[in-house]
Design a protein around this motif. Structure first.
Motif, PDB file in Angstrom:
ATOM      1  N   CYS A 127     -45.588   8.471   4.698  1.00  0.00           N
ATOM      2  CA  CYS A 127     -44.210   8.657   5.148  1.00  0.00           C
ATOM      3  C   CYS A 127     -44.094   9.928   5.984  1.00  0.00           C
ATOM      4  O   CYS A 127     -44.531  11.001   5.558  1.00  0.00           O
ATOM      5  N   ASP A 128     -43.497   9.799   7.168  1.00  0.00           N
ATOM      6  CA  ASP A 128     -43.198  10.938   8.031  1.00  0.00           C
ATOM      7  C   ASP A 128     -41.682  11.089   8.065  1.00  0.00           C
ATOM      8  O   ASP A 128     -40.985  10.283   8.676  1.00  0.00           O
ATOM      9  N   SER A 129     -41.171  12.103   7.374  1.00  0.00           N
ATOM     10  CA  SER A 129     -39.727  12.319   7.290  1.00  0.00           C
ATOM     11  C   SER A 129     -39.364  13.632   7.968  1.00  0.00           C
ATOM     12  O   SER A 129     -40.159  14.569   7.977  1.00  0.00           O
ATOM     13  N   GLU A 130     -38.145  13.708   8.500  1.00  0.00           N
ATOM     14  CA  GLU A 130     -37.781  14.894   9.277  1.00  0.00           C
ATOM     15  C   GLU A 130     -36.266  15.051   9.329  1.00  0.00           C
ATOM     16  O   GLU A 130     -35.522  14.067   9.423  1.00  0.00           O
ATOM     17  N   TYR A 131     -35.825  16.320   9.263  1.00  0.00           N
ATOM     18  CA  TYR A 131     -34.422  16.630   9.539  1.00  0.00           C
ATOM     19  C   TYR A 131     -34.251  16.626  11.063  1.00  0.00           C
ATOM     20  O   TYR A 131     -34.779  17.484  11.766  1.00  0.00           O
ATOM     21  N   ASP A 132     -33.514  15.656  11.598  1.00  0.00           N
ATOM     22  CA  ASP A 132     -33.344  15.536  13.047  1.00  0.00           C
ATOM     23  C   ASP A 132     -32.183  16.384  13.570  1.00  0.00           C
ATOM     24  O   ASP A 132     -32.258  16.936  14.660  1.00  0.00           O
ATOM     25  N   LYS A 133     -31.115  16.467  12.776  1.00  0.00           N
ATOM     26  CA  LYS A 133     -29.944  17.243  13.202  1.00  0.00           C
ATOM     27  C   LYS A 133     -29.279  17.828  11.970  1.00  0.00           C
ATOM     28  O   LYS A 133     -28.922  17.105  11.044  1.00  0.00           O
ATOM     29  N   PHE A 134     -29.128  19.145  11.964  1.00  0.00           N
ATOM     30  CA  PHE A 134     -28.481  19.830  10.848  1.00  0.00           C
ATOM     31  C   PHE A 134     -28.058  21.197  11.369  1.00  0.00           C
ATOM     32  O   PHE A 134     -28.785  22.171  11.257  1.00  0.00           O
ATOM     33  N   ASP A 135     -26.905  21.260  11.967  1.00  0.00           N
ATOM     34  CA  ASP A 135     -26.454  22.444  12.698  1.00  0.00           C
ATOM     35  C   ASP A 135     -26.472  23.696  11.831  1.00  0.00           C
ATOM     36  O   ASP A 135     -25.942  23.716  10.719  1.00  0.00           O
ATOM     37  N   GLY A 136     -27.100  24.746  12.356  1.00  0.00           N
ATOM     38  CA  GLY A 136     -27.092  26.054  11.707  1.00  0.00           C
ATOM     39  C   GLY A 136     -27.899  26.154  10.437  1.00  0.00           C
ATOM     40  O   GLY A 136     -27.723  27.102   9.668  1.00  0.00           O
ATOM     41  N   SER A 137     -28.829  25.243  10.193  1.00  0.00           N
ATOM     42  CA  SER A 137     -29.529  25.228   8.915  1.00  0.00           C
ATOM     43  C   SER A 137     -30.924  25.826   8.978  1.00  0.00           C
ATOM     44  O   SER A 137     -31.449  26.296   7.967  1.00  0.00           O
ATOM     45  N   GLY A 138     -31.585  25.784  10.142  1.00  0.00           N
ATOM     46  CA  GLY A 138     -32.976  26.202  10.233  1.00  0.00           C
ATOM     47  C   GLY A 138     -33.949  25.161   9.719  1.00  0.00           C
ATOM     48  O   GLY A 138     -35.158  25.417   9.641  1.00  0.00           O
ATOM     49  N   LEU A 139     -33.475  23.976   9.340  1.00  0.00           N
ATOM     50  CA  LEU A 139     -34.339  22.938   8.786  1.00  0.00           C
ATOM     51  C   LEU A 139     -34.707  21.856   9.797  1.00  0.00           C
ATOM     52  O   LEU A 139     -35.533  20.986   9.485  1.00  0.00           O
ATOM     53  N   VAL A 140     -34.105  21.885  10.979  1.00  0.00           N
ATOM     54  CA  VAL A 140     -34.361  20.838  11.969  1.00  0.00           C
ATOM     55  C   VAL A 140     -35.845  20.814  12.333  1.00  0.00           C
ATOM     56  O   VAL A 140     -36.464  21.848  12.606  1.00  0.00           O
ATOM     57  N   GLY A 141     -36.427  19.617  12.303  1.00  0.00           N
ATOM     58  CA  GLY A 141     -37.838  19.442  12.617  1.00  0.00           C
ATOM     59  C   GLY A 141     -38.759  19.572  11.430  1.00  0.00           C
ATOM     60  O   GLY A 141     -39.965  19.332  11.562  1.00  0.00           O
ATOM     61  N   LYS A 142     -38.247  19.930  10.272  1.00  0.00           N
ATOM     62  CA  LYS A 142     -39.078  20.117   9.083  1.00  0.00           C
ATOM     63  C   LYS A 142     -39.117  18.850   8.235  1.00  0.00           C
ATOM     64  O   LYS A 142     -38.211  18.020   8.288  1.00  0.00           O
ATOM     65  N   GLN A 143     -40.190  18.740   7.433  1.00  0.00           N
ATOM     66  CA  GLN A 143     -40.315  17.626   6.495  1.00  0.00           C
ATOM     67  C   GLN A 143     -39.175  17.668   5.487  1.00  0.00           C
ATOM     68  O   GLN A 143     -38.808  18.726   4.973  1.00  0.00           O
TER      69      GLN A 143
END
Length: 250
Positions: A127-143
């Motif tokens: 499984c390849d999972s990712e935060y695609d959009k999360f404004d102001g979180s610093g998690l975008v692009g992470k598993q």
């Protein structure tokens, strides 16, 4: 609060050749919102409902009674993804909504029957999972938190001719990340672990008797952690469990 749930599914199945079947599936599902109990900040208490659009394509190959293989590829597009997020510099946490999350991967399941009584099964997931959009979180692009990249399950089954049957198997969960509030802890993760389970059963008329053991090696593991602070709250996995099950069908 009150929520309505709507979950339609469109499924198409076709026999391609003898022993080979193809399948296409599309599903829309909703997960109710709610309230977080472990934060006192008004803006963090309420979380919205989650919406998922899933696509699957699968091939089932059963050329003989002695073996078979099932291959599935999937893509999940999720809006308002619900996940536990820690509050900075505390051990409090709440359920947050990430604007957009995606998960894609493959699942492979197969079995071999060397004899009529004996079956060996294997299941592997990537499984390849990712935060695609999360404004102001610093998690975008992470598993995505708590979604492992790899899973593996192995199982041996034997059915005796007198109603006795036994099973032993393992389940391996790969490394998973647990991000702090802004995703600045890339080296923190829950290490991979493997669980060993077994059971011995006997069927007699309408009765089923079973002696079972879960996590026989008494593996110490976590299924969830809030953040990397000392004394952080988390969810520990179940210890060794041995029991007896008796049931009857009417």
């Amino acid at each position: 609060n009150e929520f309505d749930s709507f979950s339609p599914t469109l499924n198409w199945e076709r026999k391609i050749t003898e022993g080979l079947t193809g399948n296409l599936r599309a599903t829309y599902s909703e997960k109710s919102g709610g309230f977080s109990a472990y934060t006192l900040t008004d803006s963090q208490i309420t979380f919205a409902e989650e919406e998922t659009l899933s696509y699957e394509i699968g091939l089932l190959f059963v050329p003989a009674e002695s073996w078979g293989l099932n291959l599935t590829a999937y893509l999940n597009d999720i809006e308002n993804y619900q996940f536990e997020r820690p509050v900075p510099f505390t051990t409090d946490y709440y359920v947050a909504n990430a604007d957009e999350v995606s998960a894609q991967g493959i699942e492979i399941e197969g079995y071999v029957k060397p004899s009529e009584n004996f079956t060996f099964s294997v299941a592997y997931g990537l499984c390849d999972s990712e935060y695609d959009k999360f404004d102001g979180s610093g998690l975008v692009g992470k598993q995505v938190s708590f979604i492992p990249e790899h899973t593996l399950a192995l199982s041996l089954n034997y059915d005796f001719d007198n109603g006795l049957h036994g099973q032993i198997g393992t389940k391996t969960i790969g490394d998973t990340h647990y991000w702090n509030y802004d995703g600045s802890n890339p080296t923190d993760k829950i290490e991979s672990y493997t669980l060993l389970d077994a059971n011995l059963g006997y069927d007699w008329k309408d009765w089923q008797f079973s002696v079972f053991g879960l996590n026989l090696t008494d593996e110490e593991y976590y299924t969830s952690l809030v953040n990397n602070l000392p004394g952080t709250p988390g969810v520990a996995g179940s210890p060794r469990l041995i029991g007896l099950s008796i049931s009857r069908e009417f």
